[in-house]
Design a protein around this motif. Structure first.
Motif, short mmCIF file in Angstrom:
data_model
loop_
_atom_site.label_atom_id
_atom_site.label_comp_id
_atom_site.label_asym_id
_atom_site.label_seq_id
_atom_site.Cartn_x
_atom_site.Cartn_y
_atom_site.Cartn_z
N THR A 44 53.30 -111.88 -48.37
CA THR A 44 52.06 -111.49 -48.40
C THR A 44 51.30 -111.08 -49.52
OG1 THR A 44 51.92 -109.63 -47.02
CG2 THR A 44 51.88 -111.80 -46.04
N GLU A 45 49.87 -111.21 -49.54
CA GLU A 45 49.07 -110.58 -50.56
C GLU A 45 48.96 -109.04 -50.42
OE1 GLU A 45 44.83 -110.95 -52.88
OE2 GLU A 45 45.30 -112.42 -51.24
N VAL A 46 48.68 -108.77 -49.08
CA VAL A 46 48.62 -107.31 -49.02
C VAL A 46 49.77 -106.55 -49.13
CG1 VAL A 46 49.11 -107.53 -46.55
CG2 VAL A 46 47.84 -105.65 -47.39
N PHE A 47 51.23 -106.93 -49.13
CA PHE A 47 52.37 -106.49 -49.07
C PHE A 47 52.37 -106.46 -50.77
CE2 PHE A 47 56.54 -106.79 -50.99
CZ PHE A 47 57.21 -105.78 -50.49
N GLN A 48 52.03 -107.15 -51.59
CA GLN A 48 52.12 -107.01 -53.24
C GLN A 48 51.15 -105.93 -53.40
OE1 GLN A 48 54.42 -108.85 -54.68
NE2 GLN A 48 54.85 -110.06 -52.92
N LEU A 71 43.16 -101.83 -56.81
CA LEU A 71 44.27 -102.91 -56.57
C LEU A 71 43.46 -104.10 -56.08
CD1 LEU A 71 47.19 -100.98 -56.17
CD2 LEU A 71 46.62 -102.22 -58.18
N GLY A 72 42.44 -104.26 -55.41
CA GLY A 72 41.77 -105.62 -54.81
C GLY A 72 41.96 -105.46 -53.36
N LEU A 73 42.50 -104.46 -52.83
CA LEU A 73 42.67 -104.52 -51.36
C LEU A 73 41.38 -104.65 -50.67
CD1 LEU A 73 44.98 -104.69 -49.10
CD2 LEU A 73 44.34 -102.15 -48.50
N GLN A 74 40.93 -105.41 -49.55
CA GLN A 74 39.81 -105.61 -48.98
C GLN A 74 39.48 -105.21 -47.70
OE1 GLN A 74 38.87 -109.76 -49.43
NE2 GLN A 74 38.77 -109.69 -51.68
N GLY A 75 38.29 -104.83 -47.44
CA GLY A 75 38.21 -104.25 -45.98
C GLY A 75 36.76 -104.68 -45.55
N ASN A 76 36.13 -104.44 -44.43
CA ASN A 76 34.81 -104.81 -44.19
C ASN A 76 33.50 -103.96 -44.89
OD1 ASN A 76 32.42 -105.39 -42.75
ND2 ASN A 76 33.67 -105.71 -40.93
#
Length: 439
Positions: free
Chosen positions: A15-19, A195-200
């Motif tokens: 998954t992307e979040v793991f990466q 790193l581009g992790l997204q939230g609300n």
């Protein structure tokens, strides 16, 4: 369960979040490291340096306090010190860069607390630094790292999911972890956002977002940048003269005044003639500890602070050592303490007071009241006394020369061209005589 968990774990590595989490974790295997204050031979990755230094700041409940109630600095400064050392040497981070990021981290905490009526009272459910401190840490780190507006929003959103710690762990060795975790988690949130992790991105505007921590959370649009006034321009913070919960400082102030009436010409406190000690204070349950049995409990005990001040005439860091807490005369006095909670004495750092009455067996009663202690934002410490507090604390780990140099640099931080000058002083090896004393 084991087999299933292993299987979904293997699948999850695609998954992307793991990466992104993996990329973030590479920081720990790199050569990037930051100083643990006063420990020249011990360095850690930035987030964990921020963690342990944050724990140190709150380990004795000696750090600053603001209103609405929180400890604002401990979650922010360790992050900025760690980052200023870990970032590439070019371009250099200036003292002005650090000052601005620090103020941003403090401002975010204050703005969030001003959105809630509940935040104005001494907390009952959760420890505020673990909530607003985490957001302040993320904001300060985002500013210092030069994140974009979108990345800042993501960092704050991520930080909200890191926030929170229950008040049940007050007066234990776990409480300082709340500040250390706030520093670590805020910095971690900023790194993950980079790193581009997204939230609300609306998390601060939602009842199901940051509003989950406050029952009456009502966010408002922030003032325009051009007309913005900093909260620190409007109100100072409280600086403590001894390491204990802020509410106990009113008790100590009132007890010192009563002692002056009871003790003359260096005589001993007439404990045998004392029948009862009445403290009229707010109803703050986690600082109501009739017979504390440890350092953390004594720091969170109205009763102990009153008795220690009456007996000794002063309270210092050593007043909370276990052998001091368990003195027979202290335990005898603790048995005479009664609490009253007047209806007008609300659990609010801006309005509370302490009244103490000592009744003697001959019928005499001595009463004193404290509305504001020295060190409160309405009665702030002088710069001289603030420096003396710093000297007394820092000289345990650093040479006198380094202590004076730190005072000079911090008081002129806006003129500092390179923050590495400051961080270099934080890791100065302790002189042999200081090391031998600490051992």
């Amino acid at each position: 369960m084991i087999l299933d968990t292993l299987g979904v774990g293997f699948l999850g590595t695609s998954t992307e979040v793991f990466q992104k989490a993996r990329e973030y974790s590479k920081i720990y295997s790199s050569n990037v490291s930051s100083t643990v204050w006063g420990q020249p031979d011990f360095r850690l990755p930035p987030t964990y340096a921020a963690f342990v230094n944050g724990v140190a700041v709150h380990s004795m409940d000696f750090d600053d306090t603001w209103y609405p109630a929180t400890h604002p600095s401990g979650a922010v400064l360790p992050v900025l010190m760690a980052l200023s050392e870990a970032l590439p040497p070019s371009p250099k981070c200036s003292g002005l860069d650090l000052l601005l990021a620090f103020n941003v981290g403090i401002e975010v905490q204050g703005r969030l607390m001003h959105f809630s009526k509940e935040a104005k009272d001494i907390p009952k459910r959760f420890h505020p630094p673990s909530v607003v401190g985490t957001l302040g840490s993320a904001a300060a780190a985002s500013k210092f790292l030069g994140l974009s507006m979108t990345e800042c929003q993501e960092a704050l959103a991520i930080a909200v999911s890191h926030a929170g710690a229950p008040m049940a762990n007050a007066a234990t060795q776990t409480k300082p972890l709340h500040v250390g975790n706030a520093a670590r988690h805020g910095l971690e949130a900023a790194f993950l956002a980079m790193l581009g992790l997204q939230g609300n991105k609306q998390v601060l505007d939602m009842e199901s977002g940051f509003g989950a921590f406050y029952a009456n959370y009502a966010p408002k649009i922030l003032p325009d940048v051009d007309s913005h006034t900093w909260l620190l321009d409007q109100q100072d913070v409280a600086f403590k003269l001894f390491p204990a919960h802020l509410a106990t400082h009113w008790v100590a102030d009132a007890a010192a005044s009563v002692r002056k009436q009871l003790v003359r010409d260096r005589a001993l406190l007439p404990t045998d003639h004392m029948e009862r000690i009445v403290l009229r204070i707010p109803d703050v349950q986690y600082v109501n500890r009739p017979f504390p049995d440890s350092e953390p409990e004594a720091r969170h005990s109205f009763q102990y602070v009153a008795c220690a001040m009456l007996l000794d005439g002063a309270i210092t860091a050593s007043s909370f050592h276990k052998h001091q807490v368990n003195r027979p005369r202290v335990r005898e006095l603790l048995g005479k303490v009664e609490l009253e909670h007047p209806q007008d004495n609300l659990p609010n750092f801006n309005t509370l007071y302490c009244e103490i009455s000592v009744a003697l067996k001959d019928g005499a009663i001595f009463t004193e009241r404290s509305d504001t202690f020295y060190g409160h934002w309405r009665k702030p410490l002088s710069q001289k006394d603030l420096q003396e507090k710093f000297r007394a604390n820092a000289c345990r780990m650093l040479s006198c020369h380094t202590v004076e140099r730190l005072i000079e640099i911090v008081e002129n931080l806006e003129d500092l061209e390179d923050c590495s000058v400051l961080t270099a002083l934080l890791k100065e090896p302790s002189p042999p005589e200081i090391v031998s004393k600490s051992l």
